[in-house]
Design a protein around this motif. Sequence first.
Motif, short mmCIF file in Angstrom:
data_model
loop_
_atom_site.label_atom_id
_atom_site.label_comp_id
_atom_site.label_asym_id
_atom_site.label_seq_id
_atom_site.Cartn_x
_atom_site.Cartn_y
_atom_site.Cartn_z
N ALA A 98 -15.45 2.40 1.06
CA ALA A 98 -13.94 3.01 1.13
C ALA A 98 -13.69 3.48 -0.30
O ALA A 98 -12.82 4.00 -0.37
CB ALA A 98 -13.01 1.74 1.15
N MET A 121 -0.65 -2.17 5.30
CA MET A 121 -1.86 -1.46 4.66
C MET A 121 -2.73 -2.42 3.86
O MET A 121 -2.21 -2.68 2.73
CB MET A 121 -1.49 -0.01 3.87
CG MET A 121 -2.54 0.62 3.41
SD MET A 121 -2.03 2.15 2.61
CE MET A 121 -0.80 2.95 3.74
N ASP A 122 -3.94 -2.80 4.15
CA ASP A 122 -4.65 -3.63 3.12
C ASP A 122 -5.26 -2.82 2.31
O ASP A 122 -5.12 -1.73 2.25
CB ASP A 122 -5.56 -4.30 3.99
CG ASP A 122 -6.68 -3.71 4.73
OD1 ASP A 122 -6.94 -2.61 4.46
OD2 ASP A 122 -7.33 -4.12 5.79
N GLY A 153 0.66 -1.17 -0.07
CA GLY A 153 0.01 -0.22 -0.04
C GLY A 153 0.94 1.25 0.01
O GLY A 153 0.46 2.35 -0.72
N ASP A 154 1.79 1.30 0.79
CA ASP A 154 2.72 2.23 1.02
C ASP A 154 3.41 2.92 -0.66
O ASP A 154 3.53 3.94 -0.93
CB ASP A 154 4.03 2.27 1.79
CG ASP A 154 3.31 2.10 3.40
OD1 ASP A 154 2.39 2.75 3.59
OD2 ASP A 154 4.02 1.54 4.04
N GLU A 213 -9.19 4.00 1.45
CA GLU A 213 -9.63 5.18 2.36
C GLU A 213 -8.56 6.38 2.13
O GLU A 213 -9.00 7.62 2.10
CB GLU A 213 -9.59 4.76 3.74
CG GLU A 213 -10.95 3.78 4.01
CD GLU A 213 -10.83 3.20 5.24
OE1 GLU A 213 -10.00 3.20 5.89
OE2 GLU A 213 -11.76 2.50 5.53
N PHE A 214 -7.17 6.23 2.10
CA PHE A 214 -6.29 7.14 1.82
C PHE A 214 -6.36 7.79 0.47
O PHE A 214 -6.37 8.99 0.41
CB PHE A 214 -4.76 6.44 1.87
CG PHE A 214 -4.31 6.58 3.38
CD1 PHE A 214 -3.82 7.36 4.01
CD2 PHE A 214 -3.90 5.17 3.97
CE1 PHE A 214 -3.43 7.47 5.48
CE2 PHE A 214 -3.48 5.06 5.24
CZ PHE A 214 -3.21 6.32 5.83
N ARG A 218 -18.08 -2.53 3.25
CA ARG A 218 -16.90 -1.71 3.72
C ARG A 218 -16.19 -1.34 2.26
O ARG A 218 -15.57 -0.21 2.39
CB ARG A 218 -16.17 -2.58 4.54
CG ARG A 218 -15.02 -1.86 5.04
CD ARG A 218 -13.83 -2.81 5.87
NE ARG A 218 -12.70 -2.02 6.07
CZ ARG A 218 -11.63 -2.40 6.52
NH1 ARG A 218 -11.47 -3.75 7.01
NH2 ARG A 218 -10.36 -1.72 6.90
N PHE A 239 -8.50 -2.23 1.79
CA PHE A 239 -9.36 -1.09 2.15
C PHE A 239 -8.64 0.23 2.84
O PHE A 239 -9.21 1.36 2.49
CB PHE A 239 -10.38 -1.78 3.27
CG PHE A 239 -10.91 -2.83 2.79
CD1 PHE A 239 -11.87 -2.55 1.74
CD2 PHE A 239 -11.07 -4.00 3.46
CE1 PHE A 239 -12.79 -3.89 1.30
CE2 PHE A 239 -12.23 -5.00 3.24
CZ PHE A 239 -12.95 -5.10 2.04
N GLN A 240 -7.82 0.11 3.61
CA GLN A 240 -7.02 1.26 3.96
C GLN A 240 -6.45 2.05 2.91
O GLN A 240 -6.53 3.25 2.91
CB GLN A 240 -5.92 0.73 5.06
CG GLN A 240 -6.40 0.11 6.00
CD GLN A 240 -5.28 -0.62 7.14
OE1 GLN A 240 -4.61 -1.12 6.63
NE2 GLN A 240 -5.47 -0.22 8.39
N LEU A 241 -5.93 1.54 2.00
CA LEU A 241 -5.29 2.16 0.80
C LEU A 241 -6.30 2.95 0.44
O LEU A 241 -6.21 4.05 -0.39
CB LEU A 241 -4.62 1.30 -0.15
CG LEU A 241 -4.18 1.74 -1.64
CD1 LEU A 241 -2.99 2.98 -1.26
CD2 LEU A 241 -3.47 0.60 -2.31
#
Length: 379
Positions: free
Chosen positions: A103, A64-65, A40-41, A71-72, A99, A67-69
Amino acid sequence: MTPHDSPIKVLLVDDLEENLLALEALLQREGIHLVKATSGDQALELLLAEDVALALLDVQMPGMDGFQLAEFMRGNARVRHVPIIFVTAGSAEQQRRFRGYEAGAVDFIQKPIEPDILRMKTEIFVELYQQRERVRRQRDELDAHAMALKAADQRKNEFLAVLGHELRNPIMALNAGLKLLERAGEPGDAASLRERMAIQVFHLSRLVEDLLDVSRIDQGKIALRLERVLLKTVLDSAIDTSRPKIDAGGHVFTFEEPTEDLWVSADFTRLSQIVSNLLTNAAKYTPSGGAIQLRAIAGPDYVEIAVSDNGVGISEDMQGRVFDLYTQVNRPDNRPSEGLGIGLALVRQLVDLHKGDIRVESGGAGAGSCFTVRLPRSA
């Protein structure tokens, strides 16, 4: 995609290299550039540097999965518009999908992937991206055209104001002269009035002729009467035409004659007009008692005609605009210039018709200027 378009970029994000290679094999085609990230990073770094049409994100990644990516991405103004398709090997229960859509996902693709479905969905978003880019380019072009039209309209209004002023002055002088003549003054007074009125009539006729010439050139109605002419005779004619303006300013005029017979294929009248316009322009923008020089320079297959002065000079930003219609530089006394601002534009158009070119050089304000016309040399 047109030949001038850049490849459209699609981002592939998966922590397993073999999965990225599989996606790449399925989606690789001409016109698409696949950008790969294994975390993700890394994906965020790429998104901040690249413009992508679509992001295919693996859901289950360490750190970072997916979903988190997502959201970013939705929290960043630069990339929040990028469509996201989640690629998942896990269950697709309703809560998980909810979810994902929350996102910012537009779709889910389950593993094992069906190649045709993946290609079809990717093509849809690539095509949407192309359409958005076309709309953006058209919008930018329309904005540029609108700005150009606005600037042209402003120049037109300024030109009409100058035209009204330039035409009003000689007309008022002529009208006053006629009224004075009606009073039947002394014969000497009448002769002096007629002389002044003749000057104003000549000024009016030059204004009208310049306007007509610009219109004729724009409409392609000027046809040069080309003939083999001796350059010296053309320059002598131009000097005679502009001499009154040079003498009125008390300028010192020098003519560096060609050292050999130089022949050009030109319209005698129009080439004389080019040089006389440059000479009168130099006289106009040079303080009283200044120096004006005319030179003829021979090249191997060209001739150059250079008109230089030690007048007000031309600033660097103005040098790129002096040949535009209605552009004027302030006179030596800082008053707005007389005339319509079409003289140098007309000169450039006439030079172009002779298959020549013209350039200007100046050291800036107060440093004088030099206009050089280059024409093909006739055998």
